[in-house]
Scaffold this motif. Structure first.
Motif, short mmCIF file in Angstrom:
data_model
loop_
_atom_site.label_atom_id
_atom_site.label_comp_id
_atom_site.label_asym_id
_atom_site.label_seq_id
_atom_site.Cartn_x
_atom_site.Cartn_y
_atom_site.Cartn_z
N ASP A 51 38.46 58.02 38.07
CA ASP A 51 37.89 57.89 39.41
C ASP A 51 37.80 56.41 39.73
OD1 ASP A 51 36.45 57.84 41.75
OD2 ASP A 51 35.05 59.42 41.15
N LEU A 52 38.64 55.97 40.67
CA LEU A 52 38.70 54.56 41.05
C LEU A 52 37.79 54.23 42.22
CD1 LEU A 52 42.58 54.06 40.90
CD2 LEU A 52 40.90 53.51 39.13
N SER A 53 37.04 55.21 42.70
CA SER A 53 36.28 55.01 43.94
C SER A 53 34.77 54.93 43.73
CB SER A 53 36.59 56.14 44.92
OG SER A 53 36.07 57.37 44.45
N VAL A 54 34.31 54.86 42.49
CA VAL A 54 32.85 54.89 42.27
C VAL A 54 32.14 53.73 42.96
CG1 VAL A 54 32.88 56.26 40.16
CG2 VAL A 54 33.23 53.80 40.03
N GLY A 55 32.81 52.57 43.03
CA GLY A 55 32.20 51.43 43.71
C GLY A 55 32.01 51.70 45.19
N VAL A 65 45.61 58.82 42.55
CA VAL A 65 45.94 58.69 43.97
C VAL A 65 44.77 59.13 44.84
CG1 VAL A 65 47.50 59.44 45.80
CG2 VAL A 65 48.40 59.01 43.50
N ILE A 66 44.14 60.25 44.48
CA ILE A 66 43.03 60.78 45.27
C ILE A 66 41.90 59.75 45.36
CG2 ILE A 66 41.25 62.55 45.41
CD1 ILE A 66 43.15 64.41 43.89
N THR A 67 41.51 59.22 44.22
CA THR A 67 40.36 58.32 44.19
C THR A 67 40.71 56.93 44.72
OG1 THR A 67 40.81 57.80 41.85
CG2 THR A 67 39.26 59.58 42.33
N LEU A 68 41.98 56.55 44.61
CA LEU A 68 42.39 55.28 45.22
C LEU A 68 42.29 55.38 46.73
CD1 LEU A 68 43.54 52.44 44.90
CD2 LEU A 68 45.84 53.44 44.90
#
Length: 397
Positions: A78-82, A134-137
């Motif tokens: 998950d790249l979107s936690v920030g 891709v989703i979390t980006l």
């Protein structure tokens, strides 16, 4: 009999380490080295005052790292936690300050938004097979934009200093007597849980830890935690926000190690097809970890906004996202899935926060902190890769 069992356990531990099951050994060794170096360079580093600040600053991103651990255990990311944390902080501030809603309602709304985002990720992953990367980006970019829209051009929304939320994140510390009670409870819980587990193993005809070993282990925890609490009490003590973080780590450790859901998480991360053939609901497992990760990101964002007493357009940006992911990996969670523990989030964020605190005390530029943190992250991944090859060669992959 007890001595023989202890020798067998020691031999099994040595063989496991040789076979690549390193556990938390690398991160503990790394933490000792980091603390030793910074203490030599600046004696203030291990002062009780600095360690209290280090613990409080670790909690928000550490909770986010706890969610990353869950996602990595199933072999996803998950790249979107920030961005989710920044959006949650903005929603909290708008509802609480601008709309005048009760703080509890604002907190629940921000957490519900985080859970909804995780559910959306899971549906895109399960139904359409879009890679989580891709989703979390996409989520990283989209929710950063949504955060700016929610703030509607405002540079920042300040949270009232007199509010309980800000007080909890900045000024609320456990009374010394209660801190020692919590230490005793922790040691007692370790003994009781170990005793029940050992009895269950003996009833099943399996070797189990003896009573002496359980007492020694619980006594060591009692003395160790007691010494830490005593030292921190020389300054302001143990912050309630850090206690919340540790409590969440303990709950997640129990869920991952002692429940059917936890076994499903490790099974899916180890081999998806084997888990499916074992009648594990793989899609539900993926959904649960994505929801947990985004919810924990929302909680981390709420605590970060409370600690700063403000939510602004830069909340959740910068190194927040990468620090949460780096903490999970440095703490021993494998990028390949199936290996790691909840305690990895705690150890990993302490390593990262120690680097940040030590370099700040040395008055070094933030660029140095980024480079050092990157080097430590790369080293952790190298150790993970080498250990994985060793497990494969020993037939333990």
């Amino acid at each position: 009999m007890t001595t023989t069992l202890q020798k067998q356990r020691l031999k099994g531990t040595v063989e496991s380490v040789r076979g690549g099951d390193l556990g938390v050994i690398p991160v503990v060794v790394g933490l000792v080295v980091i603390w030793t170096v910074f203490q030599i360079l600046n004696p203030v580093f291990l002062s009780s005052r600095n360690l209290v600040d280090l613990a409080m600053d670790s909690a928000p991103v550490g909770i986010m790292a706890l969610g990353i651990v869950c996602v990595l255990l199933v072999g996803q990311i998950d790249l979107s936690v920030g961005s989710v944390s920044g959006l949650s902080g903005a929603v909290l501030a708008v509802l609480f300050v601008d709309r005048g809603l009760p703080v509890v309602v604002a907190i629940l709304a921000a957490m519900a938004l985080g859970a909804l985002i995780g559910y959306l990720y899971a549906q895109l992953f399960n139904r359409f097979g879009v890679p989580s990367f891709v989703i979390t980006l996409a989520g990283l970019l989209a929710f950063l934009g949504l955060q700016l829209w929610v703030l509607r051009g405002k540079g920042a929304i300040n949270l009232p200093f007199e509010s309980g939320l800000v007080n909890f994140a900045q000024l609320s510390f456990v009374p010394p007597w209660l801190a020692y009670v919590l230490v005793a409870v922790a040691a007692g819980w370790l003994f009781v849980s170990g005793f029940l587990h050992a009895r269950a193993r003996r009833d099943a005809g399996l070797p189990a830890r003896g009573l002496t070993g359980l007492l020694v282990r619980s006594g060591a925890l009692l003395i160790g935690l007691g010494a830490v609490v005593w030292y921190l009490n020389q300054a302001r003590g143990v912050g309630w926000m850090f206690v919340l973080f540790v409590a969440m780590v303990l709950v997640m450790h129990y869920l991952l190690s002692r429940t059917k859901w936890g076994k499903s998480v490790y099974a899916v991360g180890g081999n998806v097809e084997a888990a499916r053939r074992a009648a594990i609901n793989v899609k539900a497992t993926y959904t649960s970890v994505f929801v947990l990760c985004s919810t924990f990101a929302a909680i981390g964002g709420i605590l970060m906004a409370s600690r700063l007493a403000a939510a602004n357009q830069s909340s959740g940006t910068g190194d927040v996202n990468l620090n949460a992911i780096a903490a999970a990996v440095i703490g021993g969670t494998s990028l390949f899935g199936g290996r790691g523990t909840a305690f990895g989030a705690l150890l990993g964020i302490v390593v990262i926060q120690s680097i940040s605190s030590g370099l700040t005390l040395l008055n070094l530029d933030s660029s140095i902190r980024f480079m050092v943190t990157g080097a430590v992250l790369l080293l952790a991944v190298i150790v993970d890769s080498v250990a994985r090859r060793s497990r494969t060669s020993h037939g333990r992959a």
